[in-house]
Design a protein around this motif. Sequence first.
Motif, PDB file in Angstrom:
ATOM      1  N   GLU A  53       0.808  -1.212   0.000  1.00 49.69           N
ATOM      2  CA  GLU A  53       0.000   0.000   0.000  1.00 49.69           C
ATOM      3  C   GLU A  53       0.848   1.272   0.000  1.00 49.69           C
ATOM      4  OE1 GLU A  53      -3.097   0.074   3.013  1.00 49.69           O
ATOM      5  OE2 GLU A  53      -3.047  -2.117   3.092  1.00 49.69           O
ATOM      6  N   ALA A  54       2.082   1.168   0.494  1.00 49.56           N
ATOM      7  CA  ALA A  54       2.940   2.346   0.600  1.00 49.56           C
ATOM      8  C   ALA A  54       3.865   2.508  -0.600  1.00 49.56           C
ATOM      9  CB  ALA A  54       3.771   2.265   1.877  1.00 49.56           C
ATOM     10  N   ALA A  55       3.764   1.631  -1.596  1.00 53.27           N
ATOM     11  CA  ALA A  55       4.683   1.687  -2.733  1.00 53.27           C
ATOM     12  C   ALA A  55       4.563   3.009  -3.489  1.00 53.27           C
ATOM     13  CB  ALA A  55       4.424   0.516  -3.672  1.00 53.27           C
ATOM     14  N   ARG A  56       3.342   3.516  -3.612  1.00 49.00           N
ATOM     15  CA  ARG A  56       3.148   4.773  -4.347  1.00 49.00           C
ATOM     16  C   ARG A  56       3.862   5.920  -3.645  1.00 49.00           C
ATOM     17  NH1 ARG A  56      -2.977   6.396  -5.471  1.00 49.00           N
ATOM     18  NH2 ARG A  56      -2.879   4.298  -6.390  1.00 49.00           N
ATOM     19  N   SER A  57       3.753   5.962  -2.333  1.00 46.67           N
ATOM     20  CA  SER A  57       4.435   7.015  -1.578  1.00 46.67           C
ATOM     21  C   SER A  57       5.949   6.850  -1.640  1.00 46.67           C
ATOM     22  CB  SER A  57       3.973   7.001  -0.119  1.00 46.67           C
ATOM     23  OG  SER A  57       2.608   7.340  -0.026  1.00 46.67           O
ATOM     24  N   ARG A  58       6.424   5.613  -1.559  1.00 50.32           N
ATOM     25  CA  ARG A  58       7.868   5.366  -1.674  1.00 50.32           C
ATOM     26  C   ARG A  58       8.385   5.868  -3.013  1.00 50.32           C
ATOM     27  NH1 ARG A  58       8.594  -0.469  -2.913  1.00 50.32           N
ATOM     28  NH2 ARG A  58       7.946   0.399  -4.925  1.00 50.32           N
TER      29      ARG A  58
END
Length: 263
Positions: free
Chosen positions: A237-242
Amino acid sequence: LVAPHMIGLGLLEAVPSATLHALADPEDHDGDGISGRVHLVRDRRTGELAPGRFGWKASQPTVEQQVAAAFVHDIGITSSLFPEEPHTGGAPEQKPATGSDGPELDDLKLSRVTFYSQVLAVPAQRAPDEPEIRAGQEHFSAVGCAACHLPALRTGPEAVLSGYKSVEIRPYTDLLLHDLGAGLADGRPEGDASGSEWRTPPLWGVGLFDAVNGHSFYMHDGRARSLEEAVLWHGGEAARSRDAFMALSAPQRHELLAFLASL
């Protein structure tokens, strides 16, 4: 494993359960790619299901239960909440400590350790008005970190400690479970949390980890050697923010990391 830090636990406990349920979006109805969910666990005092708040996978609902679980699982000390020592297939069967034999930790001592754990203070943010810090906070929100590391929550009027009633806190967490992908998965489910799901860890005090702990290892197993590495380990879920963090310019990444170090 790296132990979760203990500051502000009583404040996190005072956030109403209704707030956590309102923040949850397990089916991602808003389409933002974030599907945090409440981890419902058994409250051993009431026997009812309640939102988990503490531990890497939000497996304990109250500070008292987190303390009692640490006593029994980390050092084998039983209490009224956990009257049996952990048993594995390679060890003799353990019987509940009853009568004159136990539990080893009485409720008075448990309540004292619980109170101590509830009131450990949160350090103030350093230099929040510095231009570099303010710019870093803007980048933090812009790349989507604040979607899970929610900057502000409010405690409820029913908080057990009077000073914790109806106050705004800035823990940078939503206390929800999120799937952070295979790269961070430990293959060890807890309760209803899968091996790749983790509670959003609060970020208050994160900039003082090295000063307090004598090391700068982050994540549940210490794999990240810096705050930047901790960001880069995010997936699922955090890949976009990373990826958005990686797309920032070098000065912008420096500002975002300076903001984290100020917390």
